[in-house]
Design a protein around this motif. Structure first.
Motif, PDB file in Angstrom:
ATOM      1  N   THR A  21      -2.497 -31.655  24.033  1.00 62.45           N
ATOM      2  CA  THR A  21      -3.546 -31.796  24.965  1.00 62.45           C
ATOM      3  C   THR A  21      -4.203 -33.316  25.310  1.00 62.45           C
ATOM      4  O   THR A  21      -4.491 -33.326  26.507  1.00 62.45           O
ATOM      5  N   CYS A  68      -4.437 -24.957  27.066  1.00 64.72           N
ATOM      6  CA  CYS A  68      -4.716 -25.425  25.774  1.00 64.72           C
ATOM      7  C   CYS A  68      -5.944 -24.902  24.953  1.00 64.72           C
ATOM      8  O   CYS A  68      -6.091 -24.792  24.165  1.00 64.72           O
ATOM      9  N   HIS A  92      -4.971 -30.723  19.828  1.00 63.88           N
ATOM     10  CA  HIS A  92      -3.598 -31.012  19.641  1.00 63.88           C
ATOM     11  C   HIS A  92      -3.161 -32.299  20.597  1.00 63.88           C
ATOM     12  O   HIS A  92      -3.570 -32.540  21.633  1.00 63.88           O
ATOM     13  N   LEU A 103      -6.067 -25.151  21.249  1.00 72.21           N
ATOM     14  CA  LEU A 103      -5.431 -26.363  20.955  1.00 72.21           C
ATOM     15  C   LEU A 103      -6.137 -27.480  21.445  1.00 72.21           C
ATOM     16  O   LEU A 103      -5.551 -28.540  22.009  1.00 72.21           O
TER      17      LEU A 103
END
Length: 83
Positions: free
Chosen positions: A29, A18, A26, A23
């Motif tokens: 995550t 990630c 995100h 990310l």
């Protein structure tokens, strides 16, 4: 199959993936950090480390909750302490 060592290894690799994919913020995550916290607490009894992972998830997604199927009273207590 409760292979906590392998689960922790895979979840850490997922967090790394990630990060490498930009990310970090995100929801996937955040969910991965929650699962890493659960594995760390349940499999290794490392409460402080588990709280750290849950707090990291909450930094990413403030409204994240535990999955009902994973929220044992002990795990819920760790999560609540992180909140």
């Amino acid at each position: 199959n409760l292979n906590f060592k392998e689960s922790r290894k895979l979840l850490r690799a997922a967090v790394d993936a990630c990060t490498q994919s930009n990310l970090e913020n995100h929801p996937v995550t955040a969910r991965t950090y929650i699962h890493l916290g659960i594995v760390t607490f349940t499999g290794f009894k490392q409460k402080d480390e588990a709280i750290k992972y849950c707090r990291k998830a909450l930094e990413i997604q403030q409204d994240i909750k535990l999955d009902k199927i994973l929220a044992t009273p002990e795990v819920q207590e760790v999560f609540d302490e992180a909140v």
